[in-house]
Design a protein around this motif. Sequence first.
Motif, PDB file in Angstrom:
ATOM      1  N   UNK A  91      24.798  26.119  27.667  1.00 41.78           N
ATOM      2  CA  UNK A  91      25.922  25.306  27.190  1.00 41.78           C
ATOM      3  C   UNK A  91      25.739  24.888  25.736  1.00 41.78           C
ATOM      4  N   UNK A  92      24.498  24.672  25.312  1.00 47.63           N
ATOM      5  CA  UNK A  92      24.262  24.287  23.913  1.00 47.63           C
ATOM      6  C   UNK A  92      24.629  25.423  22.973  1.00 47.63           C
ATOM      7  N   UNK A  93      24.248  26.638  23.355  1.00 41.33           N
ATOM      8  CA  UNK A  93      24.590  27.793  22.538  1.00 41.33           C
ATOM      9  C   UNK A  93      26.101  28.015  22.541  1.00 41.33           C
ATOM     10  N   UNK A  94      26.732  27.766  23.682  1.00 43.04           N
ATOM     11  CA  UNK A  94      28.186  27.898  23.764  1.00 43.04           C
ATOM     12  C   UNK A  94      28.872  26.924  22.808  1.00 43.04           C
ATOM     13  N   UNK A  95      28.346  25.719  22.718  1.00 40.94           N
ATOM     14  CA  UNK A  95      28.904  24.720  21.798  1.00 40.94           C
ATOM     15  C   UNK A  95      28.740  25.171  20.353  1.00 40.94           C
ATOM     16  N   UNK A  96      27.543  25.684  20.017  1.00 36.49           N
ATOM     17  CA  UNK A  96      27.325  26.197  18.656  1.00 36.49           C
ATOM     18  C   UNK A  96      28.299  27.327  18.337  1.00 36.49           C
ATOM     19  N   UNK A  97      28.492  28.208  19.306  1.00 34.66           N
ATOM     20  CA  UNK A  97      29.398  29.336  19.108  1.00 34.66           C
ATOM     21  C   UNK A  97      30.815  28.845  18.812  1.00 34.66           C
ATOM     22  N   UNK A  98      31.289  27.890  19.611  1.00 34.39           N
ATOM     23  CA  UNK A  98      32.647  27.358  19.398  1.00 34.39           C
ATOM     24  C   UNK A  98      32.770  26.696  18.036  1.00 34.39           C
ATOM     25  N   UNK A  99      31.784  25.857  17.692  1.00 36.06           N
ATOM     26  CA  UNK A  99      31.898  25.052  16.476  1.00 36.06           C
ATOM     27  C   UNK A  99      31.680  25.866  15.202  1.00 36.06           C
ATOM     28  N   UNK A 100      30.711  26.775  15.230  1.00 40.84           N
ATOM     29  CA  UNK A 100      30.336  27.490  14.010  1.00 40.84           C
ATOM     30  C   UNK A 100      31.085  28.797  13.809  1.00 40.84           C
ATOM     31  N   UNK A 101      31.568  29.387  14.908  1.00 41.03           N
ATOM     32  CA  UNK A 101      32.187  30.696  14.764  1.00 41.03           C
ATOM     33  C   UNK A 101      33.607  30.736  15.310  1.00 41.03           C
ATOM     34  N   UNK A 102      33.777  30.464  16.594  1.00 39.17           N
ATOM     35  CA  UNK A 102      35.090  30.660  17.223  1.00 39.17           C
ATOM     36  C   UNK A 102      36.163  29.777  16.588  1.00 39.17           C
ATOM     37  N   UNK A 103      35.888  28.484  16.449  1.00 36.84           N
ATOM     38  CA  UNK A 103      36.906  27.573  15.927  1.00 36.84           C
ATOM     39  C   UNK A 103      37.295  27.893  14.478  1.00 36.84           C
ATOM     40  N   UNK A 104      36.318  28.112  13.564  1.00 41.51           N
ATOM     41  CA  UNK A 104      36.715  28.467  12.190  1.00 41.51           C
ATOM     42  C   UNK A 104      37.498  29.771  12.105  1.00 41.51           C
ATOM     43  N   UNK A 105      37.094  30.776  12.883  1.00 41.61           N
ATOM     44  CA  UNK A 105      37.807  32.056  12.851  1.00 41.61           C
ATOM     45  C   UNK A 105      39.212  31.897  13.417  1.00 41.61           C
ATOM     46  N   UNK A 106      39.348  31.127  14.505  1.00 42.51           N
ATOM     47  CA  UNK A 106      40.678  30.886  15.072  1.00 42.51           C
ATOM     48  C   UNK A 106      41.577  30.157  14.082  1.00 42.51           C
ATOM     49  N   UNK A 107      41.020  29.244  13.317  1.00 43.61           N
ATOM     50  CA  UNK A 107      41.833  28.508  12.346  1.00 43.61           C
ATOM     51  C   UNK A 107      42.338  29.442  11.255  1.00 43.61           C
ATOM     52  N   UNK A 108      41.523  30.404  10.846  1.00 48.20           N
ATOM     53  CA  UNK A 108      41.962  31.398   9.866  1.00 48.20           C
ATOM     54  C   UNK A 108      43.141  32.191  10.418  1.00 48.20           C
ATOM     55  N   UNK A 109      43.050  32.569  11.686  1.00 46.36           N
ATOM     56  CA  UNK A 109      44.142  33.317  12.319  1.00 46.36           C
ATOM     57  C   UNK A 109      45.410  32.465  12.409  1.00 46.36           C
ATOM     58  N   UNK A 110      45.240  31.177  12.687  1.00 48.07           N
ATOM     59  CA  UNK A 110      46.408  30.304  12.833  1.00 48.07           C
ATOM     60  C   UNK A 110      47.145  30.116  11.510  1.00 48.07           C
ATOM     61  N   UNK A 111      46.427  30.177  10.398  1.00 49.24           N
ATOM     62  CA  UNK A 111      47.090  30.085   9.090  1.00 49.24           C
ATOM     63  C   UNK A 111      48.136  31.194   8.973  1.00 49.24           C
ATOM     64  N   UNK A 112      47.757  32.409   9.393  1.00 48.46           N
ATOM     65  CA  UNK A 112      48.708  33.533   9.338  1.00 48.46           C
ATOM     66  C   UNK A 112      49.851  33.329  10.323  1.00 48.46           C
ATOM     67  N   UNK A 113      49.549  32.820  11.509  1.00 47.69           N
ATOM     68  CA  UNK A 113      50.601  32.599  12.510  1.00 47.69           C
ATOM     69  C   UNK A 113      51.575  31.508  12.060  1.00 47.69           C
ATOM     70  N   UNK A 114      51.074  30.465  11.407  1.00 47.99           N
ATOM     71  CA  UNK A 114      51.968  29.411  10.905  1.00 47.99           C
ATOM     72  C   UNK A 114      52.892  29.968   9.829  1.00 47.99           C
TER      73      UNK A 114
END
Length: 199
Positions: free
Chosen positions: A122-145
């Motif tokens: 679960x700790x690694x999962x949290x790191x993955x979400x915070x450091x990789x998944x969330x920032x990459x998703x936000x980049x994608x959302x900029x294009x969708x907006x």
Amino acid sequence: MSNAQSPAASRRSERSRWAILTATRELVSEVGYGKVSIEAIAARAGVGKQTIYRWWPSKGAVIFDSFLALSEVADGPETALPDTGDLAADLKVVLRATVAEFADPDFERPIRALNTEIINDSELATQYREKLAAPVDEIKKVRLRSAQKAGQLDPDADLDLVLEFLYAPLFQRWLLRSGPLTADYADSLVETTLRAFRP
């Protein structure tokens, strides 16, 4: 006395860091996450264990950073999604690139090992979400907006859901090895997603 490293020492540190990250990726690919040890990473990289522990607190942390380096996730305009004004075309470029990455053994093996570990850590999962998944998703959302403002996407669409429609089937097919990952498959995901969330 200044604590700043000399240029030569900085270069040596950076070489050591990359040697460690490269060795980590190679070992994960060769023997799997569970069998990788700090000792093995140090031996492969040609450094002492303390060098690794100076930068990373655990095996999971160094493996995760090796994956981040492989993914080349960095701040800067080069990470932005294309915005030609044609949402379908832009998303197809991005999804085709994702399919190509997952088909590349040098990329696929460590990312599969990382995902296997995330399931149980679960700790690694949290790191993955915070450091990789969330920032990459936000980049994608900029294009969708941008597409929402241009009237190409439902202005009330939940963008997290749009991304799930787009990527979850691809990820499941890859994870379960349930079918081929092709450019045509990527294109069909884009077309289906845009039909579901059209204005």
